[in-house]
Motif scaffolding. Structure first.
Motif, PDB file in Angstrom:
ATOM      1  N   UNK A 159       3.343 -54.075  -3.263  1.00 25.77           N
ATOM      2  CA  UNK A 159       4.054 -53.616  -2.087  1.00 25.77           C
ATOM      3  C   UNK A 159       5.149 -52.630  -2.462  1.00 25.77           C
ATOM      4  N   UNK A 160       5.608 -51.867  -1.463  1.00 31.58           N
ATOM      5  CA  UNK A 160       6.666 -50.874  -1.653  1.00 31.58           C
ATOM      6  C   UNK A 160       7.698 -51.043  -0.547  1.00 31.58           C
ATOM      7  N   UNK A 161       8.930 -50.610  -0.815  1.00 29.98           N
ATOM      8  CA  UNK A 161      10.036 -50.744   0.131  1.00 29.98           C
ATOM      9  C   UNK A 161      10.432 -49.381   0.709  1.00 29.98           C
ATOM     10  N   UNK A 162      10.810 -49.386   1.983  1.00 26.91           N
ATOM     11  CA  UNK A 162      11.276 -48.180   2.670  1.00 26.91           C
ATOM     12  C   UNK A 162      12.527 -48.537   3.459  1.00 26.91           C
ATOM     13  N   UNK A 163      13.563 -47.714   3.342  1.00 25.64           N
ATOM     14  CA  UNK A 163      14.799 -47.918   4.092  1.00 25.64           C
ATOM     15  C   UNK A 163      14.807 -47.009   5.316  1.00 25.64           C
ATOM     16  N   UNK A 164      14.994 -47.609   6.489  1.00 23.02           N
ATOM     17  CA  UNK A 164      15.091 -46.846   7.733  1.00 23.02           C
ATOM     18  C   UNK A 164      16.559 -46.741   8.127  1.00 23.02           C
ATOM     19  N   UNK A 165      17.098 -45.509   8.119  1.00 26.59           N
ATOM     20  CA  UNK A 165      18.485 -45.251   8.514  1.00 26.59           C
ATOM     21  C   UNK A 165      18.490 -44.622   9.904  1.00 26.59           C
ATOM     22  N   UNK A 166      19.388 -45.071  10.756  1.00 30.19           N
ATOM     23  CA  UNK A 166      19.440 -44.584  12.125  1.00 30.19           C
ATOM     24  C   UNK A 166      20.821 -44.028  12.454  1.00 30.19           C
ATOM     25  N   UNK A 167      20.862 -43.049  13.346  1.00 35.36           N
ATOM     26  CA  UNK A 167      22.122 -42.523  13.863  1.00 35.36           C
ATOM     27  C   UNK A 167      22.003 -42.363  15.370  1.00 35.36           C
ATOM     28  N   UNK A 168      23.139 -42.370  16.054  1.00 33.26           N
ATOM     29  CA  UNK A 168      23.137 -42.324  17.512  1.00 33.26           C
ATOM     30  C   UNK A 168      22.742 -40.944  18.020  1.00 33.26           C
ATOM     31  N   UNK A 169      22.389 -40.916  19.302  1.00 35.13           N
ATOM     32  CA  UNK A 169      22.030 -39.633  19.918  1.00 35.13           C
ATOM     33  C   UNK A 169      23.197 -38.646  19.874  1.00 35.13           C
ATOM     34  N   UNK A 170      24.423 -39.143  20.110  1.00 38.47           N
ATOM     35  CA  UNK A 170      25.598 -38.269  20.121  1.00 38.47           C
ATOM     36  C   UNK A 170      25.831 -37.647  18.756  1.00 38.47           C
ATOM     37  N   UNK A 171      25.527 -38.413  17.700  1.00 37.92           N
ATOM     38  CA  UNK A 171      25.708 -37.870  16.355  1.00 37.92           C
ATOM     39  C   UNK A 171      24.806 -36.673  16.130  1.00 37.92           C
TER      40      UNK A 171
END
Length: 265
Positions: free
Chosen positions: A195-207
């Motif tokens: 298996x492999x790992x993936x990091x999901x980073x999120x930012x707001x619409x305003x950003x």
């Protein structure tokens, strides 16, 4: 002695595979030497001169030479061991090729180890594997403190599409708190699992709007500065015109003096 026994064990377990070419037979073998895997092809006979050898994995050329020998070897890269290889004896008018299959547990890789998404929109996480035998089962997980959360087409705002060599996790309507974090893709074949790992980073619409707002602010400031400069410059021009109009003509002075002298006489 131990190395010799290990080589012999490799021959016993894997055996000798055979391939055929135009007009002759090619014998193939796989030898396990510790952490190394060595592939060998031997041309039993040849009516034409051998002009060289070529090793390939899929459509990718791994090694090529111009040696005339009837035997050629290739040492497999441990990082991508399993797969379907081919050896070709180059000659005229046509070469002779045999295939060698190396089995092993899958090697799963994340196409991007980190993915940036925007709140409310969609993110796609992708994993791939070119191992042999091919992947028979893919699985996706969201890693949380409470444990791995299984994700499939029944999960909320989730769509998964997979093939033997690739899997994609689509997440819709991203939520800043619920969806950000680490994900895992797992691939299984008849030889094992990885298996492999993936990091999901999120930012707001305003950003996402900040860069646009910054440019817009700069444009507005420039327009205000230009307008202010023009406004400050305009009264000076009007004042010069008024001063010029109110001043008496220079030529009127001498005529007035002459007239006074005549009257005095």
């Amino acid at each position: 002695m131990a190395a010799a026994l290990l080589v012999l064990l490799g021959f016993t377990l894997l055996g000798i595979e055979s391939g055929s070419g135009a007009g002759s037979n090619i014998s193939t073998s796989i030898r396990e030497e510790g952490s190394r895997t060595r592939l060998t092809c031997t041309l039993n006979s040849s009516d034409t001169h051998v002009l060289g050898h070529r090793w390939m994995k899929g459509d990718r050329v791994l090694q090529e030479d111009a040696a005339p020998e009837l035997t050629t070897e290739y040492e497999v890269d441990p990082e991508e061991r399993s797969g379907q290889y081919s050896c070709t004896f180059l000659s005229e008018p046509a070469g002779r090729t045999a295939r060698v299959t190396v089995k092993g547990p899958p090697k799963v890789e994340a196409v991007d180890s980190s993915v940036l998404g925007i709140e409310g929109e969609r993110a796609v996480l992708v994993c791939k594997s070119e191992s042999f035998p091919p992947i028979t089962e893919w699985a996706w997980y969201k890693i949380t403190e409470a444990g791995d959360q299984v994700l499939n087409n029944k999960s909320k705002n989730t769509f998964v599409v997979s093939s033997e060599t690739r899997t994609e996790l689509h997440r819709h309507g991203l939520d800043l708190k619920a969806d950000a974090g680490e994900y895992a893709c797992s691939g299984t074949n008849t030889e094992g699992v990885d298996r492999a790992l993936i990091t999901l980073r999120l930012r707001s619409r305003l950003a996402a709007l900040w860069p646009f707002l910054g440019v817009l602010t700069e444009v507005v400031v420039m327009v205000i500065i230009i307008f202010a400069c023009e406004k400050c410059r305009k009264p000076e021009v009007v004042l010069d015109e008024e001063d010029t109009g109110s001043a008496p003509p220079k030529s009127s002075g001498p005529h007035t003096i002459d007239k006074d002298k005549r009257n005095a006489n």
